[in-house]
Design an enzyme around this catalytic site. Sequence first.
Site, PDB file in Angstrom:
ATOM      1  CG  ASP A   1      -5.454  -3.609  -2.048  1.00 16.02           C
ATOM      2  OD1 ASP A   1      -5.289  -2.725  -1.173  1.00 16.02           O
ATOM      3  OD2 ASP A   1      -5.790  -4.678  -2.463  1.00 16.02           O
TER       4      ASP A   1
ATOM      5  CG  ASP B   1      -2.094   1.879   2.828  1.00 20.53           C
ATOM      6  OD1 ASP B   1      -1.733   1.484   4.086  1.00 20.53           O
ATOM      7  OD2 ASP B   1      -2.432   1.109   1.840  1.00 20.53           O
TER       8      ASP B   1
ATOM      9  N   GLY C   1       0.889  -1.126  -0.149  1.00 17.09           N
ATOM     10  CA  GLY C   1       0.080  -0.079  -0.061  1.00 17.09           C
ATOM     11  C   GLY C   1       0.826   1.346   0.059  1.00 17.09           C
TER      12      GLY C   1
ATOM     13  NE  ARG D   1      -2.108  -2.953  -4.372  1.00 15.17           N
ATOM     14  CZ  ARG D   1      -2.166  -3.107  -3.160  1.00 15.17           C
ATOM     15  NH1 ARG D   1      -2.360  -1.843  -2.453  1.00 15.17           N
ATOM     16  NH2 ARG D   1      -2.472  -4.457  -2.639  1.00 15.17           N
TER      17      ARG D   1
ATOM     18  CG  PHE E   1     -12.957  -0.101   1.945  1.00 15.82           C
ATOM     19  CD1 PHE E   1     -12.146  -0.832   2.745  1.00 15.82           C
ATOM     20  CD2 PHE E   1     -12.615  -0.276   0.342  1.00 15.82           C
ATOM     21  CE1 PHE E   1     -11.268  -1.799   2.141  1.00 15.82           C
ATOM     22  CE2 PHE E   1     -11.678  -0.936  -0.057  1.00 15.82           C
ATOM     23  CZ  PHE E   1     -10.891  -1.867   0.727  1.00 15.82           C
ATOM     24  CB  VAL E   2     -10.448   5.248   1.077  1.00 18.31           C
ATOM     25  CG1 VAL E   2     -11.263   6.241   1.819  1.00 18.31           C
ATOM     26  CG2 VAL E   2      -9.370   5.145   1.979  1.00 18.31           C
TER      27      VAL E   2
ATOM     28  CE  LYS F   1     -10.735   3.364   6.714  1.00 19.40           C
ATOM     29  NZ  LYS F   1     -11.244   2.100   6.536  1.00 19.40           N
TER      30      LYS F   1
ATOM     31  CG  ASP G   1      -8.954   0.597   9.681  1.00 21.59           C
ATOM     32  OD1 ASP G   1     -10.026   1.517  10.424  1.00 21.59           O
ATOM     33  OD2 ASP G   1      -9.293  -0.558   9.231  1.00 21.59           O
TER      34      ASP G   1
HETATM   35  P1  5GP Z   1      -4.921  -1.808  10.214  1.00 20.99           P
HETATM   36  O1  5GP Z   1      -4.036  -2.675  10.608  1.00 20.99           O
HETATM   37  O2  5GP Z   1      -4.566  -0.154  10.720  1.00 20.99           O
HETATM   38  O3  5GP Z   1      -6.358  -1.884  10.810  1.00 20.99           O
HETATM   39  O4  5GP Z   1      -5.198  -1.689   8.702  1.00 20.99           O
HETATM   40  C1  5GP Z   1      -3.910  -1.162   8.206  1.00 20.99           C
HETATM   41  C2  5GP Z   1      -4.150  -2.083   6.808  1.00 20.99           C
HETATM   42  O5  5GP Z   1      -5.656  -2.239   6.345  1.00 20.99           O
HETATM   43  C3  5GP Z   1      -3.553  -1.076   5.653  1.00 20.99           C
HETATM   44  O6  5GP Z   1      -2.463  -0.999   5.455  1.00 20.99           O
HETATM   45  C4  5GP Z   1      -4.593  -1.332   4.411  1.00 20.99           C
HETATM   46  O7  5GP Z   1      -3.928  -2.259   3.707  1.00 20.99           O
HETATM   47  C5  5GP Z   1      -5.947  -2.027   5.041  1.00 20.99           C
HETATM   48  N1  5GP Z   1      -7.062  -1.031   5.072  1.00 20.99           N
HETATM   49  C6  5GP Z   1      -7.529  -0.639   6.257  1.00 20.99           C
HETATM   50  N2  5GP Z   1      -8.403   0.503   5.962  1.00 20.99           N
HETATM   51  C7  5GP Z   1      -8.536   0.442   4.483  1.00 20.99           C
HETATM   52  C8  5GP Z   1      -9.311   1.164   3.498  1.00 20.99           C
HETATM   53  O8  5GP Z   1     -10.169   2.091   3.895  1.00 20.99           O
HETATM   54  N3  5GP Z   1      -8.944   0.968   2.228  1.00 20.99           N
HETATM   55  C9  5GP Z   1      -7.939  -0.065   1.696  1.00 20.99           C
HETATM   56  N4  5GP Z   1      -7.980  -0.252   0.598  1.00 20.99           N
HETATM   57  N5  5GP Z   1      -7.456  -0.654   2.672  1.00 20.99           N
HETATM   58  C10 5GP Z   1      -7.279  -0.371   3.970  1.00 20.99           C
HETATM   59 MG    MG Z   2      -1.732  -2.520   3.293  1.00 16.54          MG
END
Ligand code: 5GP
Ligand code: MG
Length: 172
Positions: A153, A94, A38, A159, A146-147, A125, A97
């Site tokens: 992606d 990227d 990402g 991407r 969700f972006v 987020k 979340d």
């Molecule tokens: P976390 O571990 O912080 O919950 O999530 C991080 C990973 O989840 C990011 O590197 C990404 O790959 C994926 N992710 C989380 N939210 C989104 C979103 O809104 N869109 C996309 N495309 N990927 C997300």
């Molecule tokens: Mg990722």
Amino acid sequence: MRPLITSSEIEQEVAKLGSTIADDYQGRRLTVLGVLTGSIVLLADLIRRIDLPLQVGLIQAASYRGRTTTPGPLAINQDFLPEIRDRNVLLIDDIFDTGQTLSRLVEIVQQAKPAEIRTAVLLLKKGRSTVEMRPDYVCFPIPDEFVVGYGLDYNDEYRHLPYIAALDESDL
Ligand code: 5GP
Ligand code: MG
């Protein structure tokens, strides 16, 4: 698909982040560590905005999740990790979340004994974190949607978009 952040807004914020990082890391041994996949677009743009000597490395983290909000099990591949002992590591991803990915990556990278680890993300987020840590640098806080685009992606598509857009149920 609803456009959320334009390419010129991104360009502006990434340039700002680059000069902030250049100020903060002046005279220090910097390794910018991009999280595959990402971060590739942000990494490529950001490193060209950091006017300092620096080393670039990669680490891979994958948690299968599709469009769902719950991350799956996290797989980390350190095969591309350069020697970072005693270096100041800036981990680039990227999006932050739930924060599970970055906080786990920080733990893993810590094992290679860098002098310091900080984290930077394009997007954060709001109201989703399940961990203590927060990224040290954030370009854009966004609502819980969700972006895709600019590296992000959906099933490895989108991407390449130069902007960030929100995907709705009807787009799937
Ligand atoms: P976390 O571990 O912080 O919950 O999530 C991080 C990973 O989840 C990011 O590197 C990404 O790959 C994926 N992710 C989380 N939210 C989104 C979103 O809104 N869109 C996309 N495309 N990927 C997300
Ligand atoms: Mg990722």
